[in-house]
Write a protein that holds these residues in place. Structure first.
Motif, PDB file in Angstrom:
ATOM      1  N   PRO A  67       0.797  -1.236   0.000  1.00 42.34           N
ATOM      2  CA  PRO A  67       0.000   0.000   0.000  1.00 42.34           C
ATOM      3  C   PRO A  67       0.827   1.282   0.000  1.00 42.34           C
ATOM      4  O   PRO A  67       0.485   2.239  -0.684  1.00 42.34           O
ATOM      5  N   ARG A  68       1.929   1.333   0.737  1.00 42.03           N
ATOM      6  CA  ARG A  68       2.731   2.567   0.776  1.00 42.03           C
ATOM      7  C   ARG A  68       3.330   2.874  -0.597  1.00 42.03           C
ATOM      8  O   ARG A  68       3.398   4.034  -0.996  1.00 42.03           O
ATOM      9  N   LEU A  69       3.724   1.843  -1.351  1.00 45.93           N
ATOM     10  CA  LEU A  69       4.295   2.067  -2.679  1.00 45.93           C
ATOM     11  C   LEU A  69       3.195   2.440  -3.673  1.00 45.93           C
ATOM     12  O   LEU A  69       3.395   3.308  -4.530  1.00 45.93           O
ATOM     13  N   TRP A  70       2.039   1.789  -3.569  1.00 49.66           N
ATOM     14  CA  TRP A  70       0.914   2.144  -4.445  1.00 49.66           C
ATOM     15  C   TRP A  70       0.522   3.604  -4.205  1.00 49.66           C
ATOM     16  O   TRP A  70       0.324   4.363  -5.151  1.00 49.66           O
ATOM     17  N   ASP A  71       0.424   3.998  -2.938  1.00 48.84           N
ATOM     18  CA  ASP A  71       0.034   5.375  -2.629  1.00 48.84           C
ATOM     19  C   ASP A  71       1.080   6.382  -3.099  1.00 48.84           C
ATOM     20  O   ASP A  71       0.730   7.497  -3.499  1.00 48.84           O
ATOM     21  N   ALA A  72       2.352   6.011  -3.069  1.00 46.31           N
ATOM     22  CA  ALA A  72       3.388   6.908  -3.586  1.00 46.31           C
ATOM     23  C   ALA A  72       3.187   7.136  -5.085  1.00 46.31           C
ATOM     24  O   ALA A  72       3.297   8.269  -5.571  1.00 46.31           O
ATOM     25  N   LEU A  73       2.864   6.076  -5.827  1.00 48.44           N
ATOM     26  CA  LEU A  73       2.604   6.226  -7.271  1.00 48.44           C
ATOM     27  C   LEU A  73       1.351   7.055  -7.523  1.00 48.44           C
ATOM     28  O   LEU A  73       1.342   7.919  -8.407  1.00 48.44           O
ATOM     29  N   VAL A  74       0.313   6.788  -6.756  1.00 50.77           N
ATOM     30  CA  VAL A  74      -0.944   7.534  -6.934  1.00 50.77           C
ATOM     31  C   VAL A  74      -0.725   9.014  -6.626  1.00 50.77           C
ATOM     32  O   VAL A  74      -1.160   9.887  -7.387  1.00 50.77           O
ATOM     33  N   ALA A  75      -0.034   9.310  -5.533  1.00 48.00           N
ATOM     34  CA  ALA A  75       0.203  10.715  -5.166  1.00 48.00           C
ATOM     35  C   ALA A  75       1.015  11.427  -6.237  1.00 48.00           C
ATOM     36  O   ALA A  75       0.753  12.581  -6.563  1.00 48.00           O
ATOM     37  N   LYS A  76       1.984  10.740  -6.814  1.00 44.68           N
ATOM     38  CA  LYS A  76       2.885  11.365  -7.790  1.00 44.68           C
ATOM     39  C   LYS A  76       2.257  11.472  -9.186  1.00 44.68           C
ATOM     40  O   LYS A  76       2.401  12.490  -9.854  1.00 44.68           O
ATOM     41  N   LYS A  81      -8.550  13.231  -8.626  1.00 45.71           N
ATOM     42  CA  LYS A  81      -8.395  14.141  -7.494  1.00 45.71           C
ATOM     43  C   LYS A  81      -8.585  13.451  -6.146  1.00 45.71           C
ATOM     44  O   LYS A  81      -7.765  13.597  -5.245  1.00 45.71           O
ATOM     45  N   GLY A  82      -9.663  12.714  -6.004  1.00 42.31           N
ATOM     46  CA  GLY A  82      -9.957  12.076  -4.725  1.00 42.31           C
ATOM     47  C   GLY A  82      -8.905  11.063  -4.316  1.00 42.31           C
ATOM     48  O   GLY A  82      -8.465  11.023  -3.164  1.00 42.31           O
ATOM     49  N   ARG A  83      -8.478  10.226  -5.251  1.00 46.89           N
ATOM     50  CA  ARG A  83      -7.470   9.207  -4.946  1.00 46.89           C
ATOM     51  C   ARG A  83      -6.111   9.856  -4.616  1.00 46.89           C
ATOM     52  O   ARG A  83      -5.383   9.387  -3.759  1.00 46.89           O
ATOM     53  N   LYS A  84      -5.805  10.936  -5.324  1.00 47.55           N
ATOM     54  CA  LYS A  84      -4.545  11.643  -5.069  1.00 47.55           C
ATOM     55  C   LYS A  84      -4.545  12.227  -3.658  1.00 47.55           C
ATOM     56  O   LYS A  84      -3.568  12.083  -2.918  1.00 47.55           O
ATOM     57  N   VAL A  85      -5.636  12.852  -3.275  1.00 47.57           N
ATOM     58  CA  VAL A  85      -5.745  13.449  -1.937  1.00 47.57           C
ATOM     59  C   VAL A  85      -5.676  12.361  -0.861  1.00 47.57           C
ATOM     60  O   VAL A  85      -4.992  12.524   0.157  1.00 47.57           O
ATOM     61  N   ASP A  86      -6.351  11.233  -1.080  1.00 56.55           N
ATOM     62  CA  ASP A  86      -6.290  10.132  -0.116  1.00 56.55           C
ATOM     63  C   ASP A  86      -4.862   9.612   0.023  1.00 56.55           C
ATOM     64  O   ASP A  86      -4.396   9.337   1.136  1.00 56.55           O
ATOM     65  N   ALA A  87      -4.167   9.449  -1.091  1.00 52.49           N
ATOM     66  CA  ALA A  87      -2.790   8.953  -1.067  1.00 52.49           C
ATOM     67  C   ALA A  87      -1.872   9.929  -0.333  1.00 52.49           C
ATOM     68  O   ALA A  87      -0.999   9.513   0.434  1.00 52.49           O
TER      69      ALA A  87
END
Length: 187
Positions: A67-76, A81-87
Protein backbone atom coordinates in the motif's frame (compact mmCIF):
# COMPACT_ATOMS: atom_id res chain seq x y z
CA UNK A 1 1.34 -9.44 -25.51
CA UNK A 2 3.86 -6.61 -25.03
CA UNK A 3 2.19 -3.23 -25.04
CA UNK A 4 4.00 -0.66 -22.90
CA UNK A 5 7.46 0.64 -23.82
CA UNK A 6 8.47 1.10 -20.16
CA UNK A 7 7.13 0.85 -16.64
CA UNK A 8 6.54 4.59 -16.21
CA UNK A 9 4.29 4.82 -19.28
CA UNK A 10 2.34 1.79 -18.01
CA UNK A 11 1.91 3.34 -14.55
CA UNK A 12 0.84 6.74 -15.89
CA UNK A 13 -1.63 5.18 -18.37
CA UNK A 14 -3.17 2.84 -15.81
CA UNK A 15 -3.59 5.63 -13.26
CA UNK A 16 -5.19 7.86 -15.90
CA UNK A 17 -7.55 5.07 -16.99
CA UNK A 18 -9.85 5.56 -14.02
CA UNK A 19 -10.51 9.17 -15.12
CA UNK A 20 -11.51 8.25 -18.68
CA UNK A 21 -15.21 8.60 -19.29
CA UNK A 22 -17.19 6.18 -21.41
CA UNK A 23 -19.83 8.65 -22.54
CA UNK A 24 -21.05 8.73 -26.10
CA UNK A 25 -18.75 10.58 -28.49
CA UNK A 26 -19.15 12.34 -31.80
CA UNK A 27 -18.29 10.18 -34.83
CA UNK A 28 -14.91 11.86 -35.39
CA UNK A 29 -13.95 11.32 -31.74
CA UNK A 30 -14.47 7.57 -31.97
CA UNK A 31 -12.23 7.42 -35.05
CA UNK A 32 -9.33 9.33 -33.51
CA UNK A 33 -6.55 7.47 -31.73
CA UNK A 34 -3.58 9.24 -30.20
CA UNK A 35 -0.69 7.43 -31.84
CA UNK A 36 -0.42 3.82 -32.87
CA UNK A 37 -0.85 1.52 -29.93
CA UNK A 38 0.68 -1.70 -31.16
CA UNK A 39 1.07 -5.05 -29.52
CA UNK A 40 3.63 -7.72 -30.34
CA UNK A 41 3.41 -8.72 -33.99
CA UNK A 42 2.52 -5.20 -35.11
CA UNK A 43 -1.23 -5.53 -34.40
CA UNK A 44 -2.84 -2.14 -33.64
CA UNK A 45 -4.94 -2.19 -30.49
CA UNK A 46 -8.30 -0.49 -30.46
CA UNK A 47 -8.96 2.23 -27.91
CA UNK A 48 -11.27 -0.18 -26.05
CA UNK A 49 -8.60 -2.91 -25.95
CA UNK A 50 -6.03 -0.44 -24.67
CA UNK A 51 -8.39 0.84 -21.97
CA UNK A 52 -9.06 -2.75 -20.92
CA UNK A 53 -5.32 -3.40 -20.71
CA UNK A 54 -4.80 -0.19 -18.70
CA UNK A 55 -7.52 -1.31 -16.26
CA UNK A 56 -5.95 -4.75 -15.96
CA UNK A 57 -2.54 -3.21 -15.19
CA UNK A 58 -4.18 -0.88 -12.66
CA UNK A 59 -5.82 -3.80 -10.87
CA UNK A 60 -2.66 -5.91 -10.93
CA UNK A 61 -0.41 -3.16 -9.55
CA UNK A 62 -2.97 -2.09 -6.94
CA UNK A 63 -3.31 -5.65 -5.66
CA UNK A 64 0.37 -6.61 -5.76
CA UNK A 65 2.24 -3.49 -4.65
CA UNK A 66 2.48 -2.77 -0.92
CA UNK A 67 0.00 0.00 0.00
CA UNK A 68 2.73 2.57 0.78
CA UNK A 69 4.29 2.07 -2.68
CA UNK A 70 0.91 2.14 -4.44
CA UNK A 71 0.03 5.38 -2.63
CA UNK A 72 3.39 6.91 -3.59
CA UNK A 73 2.60 6.23 -7.27
CA UNK A 74 -0.94 7.53 -6.93
CA UNK A 75 0.20 10.72 -5.17
CA UNK A 76 2.88 11.36 -7.79
CA UNK A 77 1.17 10.35 -11.05
CA UNK A 78 -2.61 10.04 -10.65
CA UNK A 79 -5.00 12.54 -12.19
CA UNK A 80 -7.93 11.36 -10.04
CA UNK A 81 -8.39 14.14 -7.49
CA UNK A 82 -9.96 12.08 -4.73
CA UNK A 83 -7.47 9.21 -4.95
CA UNK A 84 -4.54 11.64 -5.07
CA UNK A 85 -5.75 13.45 -1.94
CA UNK A 86 -6.29 10.13 -0.12
CA UNK A 87 -2.79 8.95 -1.07
CA UNK A 88 -1.28 12.23 0.14
CA UNK A 89 -3.01 11.82 3.51
CA UNK A 90 -1.66 8.28 3.85
CA UNK A 91 1.88 9.31 2.92
CA UNK A 92 1.88 12.15 5.47
CA UNK A 93 1.46 9.51 8.17
CA UNK A 94 4.33 7.42 6.77
CA UNK A 95 6.96 10.08 6.23
CA UNK A 96 9.50 10.13 9.03
CA UNK A 97 10.74 13.59 9.87
CA UNK A 98 11.42 15.72 12.95
CA UNK A 99 9.24 18.37 11.29
CA UNK A 100 5.87 19.16 12.86
CA UNK A 101 2.72 17.57 11.42
CA UNK A 102 1.63 20.71 9.53
CA UNK A 103 5.03 20.96 7.85
CA UNK A 104 4.97 17.27 6.82
CA UNK A 105 1.43 17.65 5.47
CA UNK A 106 2.32 20.69 3.39
CA UNK A 107 5.65 19.24 2.18
CA UNK A 108 4.02 16.00 0.99
CA UNK A 109 1.15 17.91 -0.63
CA UNK A 110 3.52 20.32 -2.41
CA UNK A 111 5.58 17.34 -3.65
CA UNK A 112 2.49 15.56 -4.99
CA UNK A 113 0.89 18.70 -6.44
CA UNK A 114 3.73 20.85 -7.77
CA UNK A 115 2.95 24.39 -8.90
CA UNK A 116 1.80 24.62 -12.50
CA UNK A 117 2.98 27.23 -14.95
CA UNK A 118 0.52 29.81 -16.15
CA UNK A 119 -1.63 32.44 -14.57
CA UNK A 120 -3.75 31.45 -11.60
CA UNK A 121 -7.17 30.29 -12.75
CA UNK A 122 -6.20 30.51 -16.45
CA UNK A 123 -5.40 26.82 -16.97
CA UNK A 124 -7.55 24.69 -19.21
CA UNK A 125 -6.93 21.63 -17.06
CA UNK A 126 -9.03 19.85 -14.49
CA UNK A 127 -6.07 19.08 -12.25
CA UNK A 128 -5.61 19.93 -8.61
CA UNK A 129 -4.09 23.40 -8.35
CA UNK A 130 -3.00 24.91 -5.07
CA UNK A 131 -2.75 28.66 -4.48
CA UNK A 132 0.77 30.07 -4.83
CA UNK A 133 0.77 30.96 -1.13
CA UNK A 134 0.61 27.24 -0.27
CA UNK A 135 4.21 26.79 -1.47
CA UNK A 136 5.56 29.47 0.92
CA UNK A 137 7.55 27.37 3.45
CA UNK A 138 7.43 30.14 6.04
CA UNK A 139 3.74 29.26 6.56
CA UNK A 140 4.50 25.56 7.07
CA UNK A 141 6.12 25.90 10.50
CA UNK A 142 4.18 27.80 13.17
CA UNK A 143 7.32 27.98 15.36
CA UNK A 144 9.21 29.91 12.65
CA UNK A 145 12.35 27.82 12.71
CA UNK A 146 15.31 28.95 10.55
CA UNK A 147 14.89 28.66 6.79
CA UNK A 148 17.89 26.34 6.60
CA UNK A 149 16.11 23.86 8.91
CA UNK A 150 12.89 24.07 6.89
CA UNK A 151 14.79 23.51 3.64
CA UNK A 152 16.56 20.48 5.13
CA UNK A 153 13.26 19.02 6.35
CA UNK A 154 11.63 19.55 2.96
CA UNK A 155 14.60 18.05 1.08
CA UNK A 156 14.60 14.99 3.36
CA UNK A 157 10.84 14.50 2.96
CA UNK A 158 11.07 14.82 -0.83
CA UNK A 159 14.04 12.43 -0.92
CA UNK A 160 12.06 9.89 1.11
CA UNK A 161 9.03 10.21 -1.18
CA UNK A 162 11.13 9.91 -4.36
CA UNK A 163 12.79 6.80 -2.90
CA UNK A 164 9.31 5.28 -2.40
CA UNK A 165 8.37 6.11 -5.98
CA UNK A 166 11.60 4.59 -7.31
CA UNK A 167 11.06 1.45 -5.22
CA UNK A 168 7.47 1.25 -6.48
CA UNK A 169 8.60 1.55 -10.11
CA UNK A 170 11.16 -1.23 -9.65
CA UNK A 171 8.54 -3.54 -8.13
CA UNK A 172 5.97 -2.52 -10.76
CA UNK A 173 8.46 -3.35 -13.51
CA UNK A 174 8.94 -6.84 -12.08
CA UNK A 175 5.16 -7.36 -11.90
CA UNK A 176 4.58 -6.09 -15.46
CA UNK A 177 7.47 -8.10 -16.89
CA UNK A 178 5.99 -11.21 -15.30
CA UNK A 179 2.67 -10.31 -16.97
CA UNK A 180 4.48 -9.91 -20.30
CA UNK A 181 3.13 -6.44 -21.08
CA UNK A 182 6.47 -4.56 -21.20
CA UNK A 183 8.66 -4.37 -24.28
CA UNK A 184 11.78 -6.44 -23.64
CA UNK A 185 14.85 -4.25 -23.29
CA UNK A 186 18.02 -5.35 -25.11
CA UNK A 187 20.87 -5.91 -22.68
Amino acid sequence: MTIYRDVLSAVVRCLAAECIDNTAKQAWQTLYQAGDLTAAGGRVLSAREMLDMDCLVHARLHSQLPPRLWDALVAKYSTHKGRKVDAIGYLVLLVESPAPQLFRYKAVTAWAIPPLKGKEGKRSTDMLVLPASFYDMSTWDPEARPERTRRRWRADICKSLEAMVNEALVEAQEILQAEGVLVEQAA
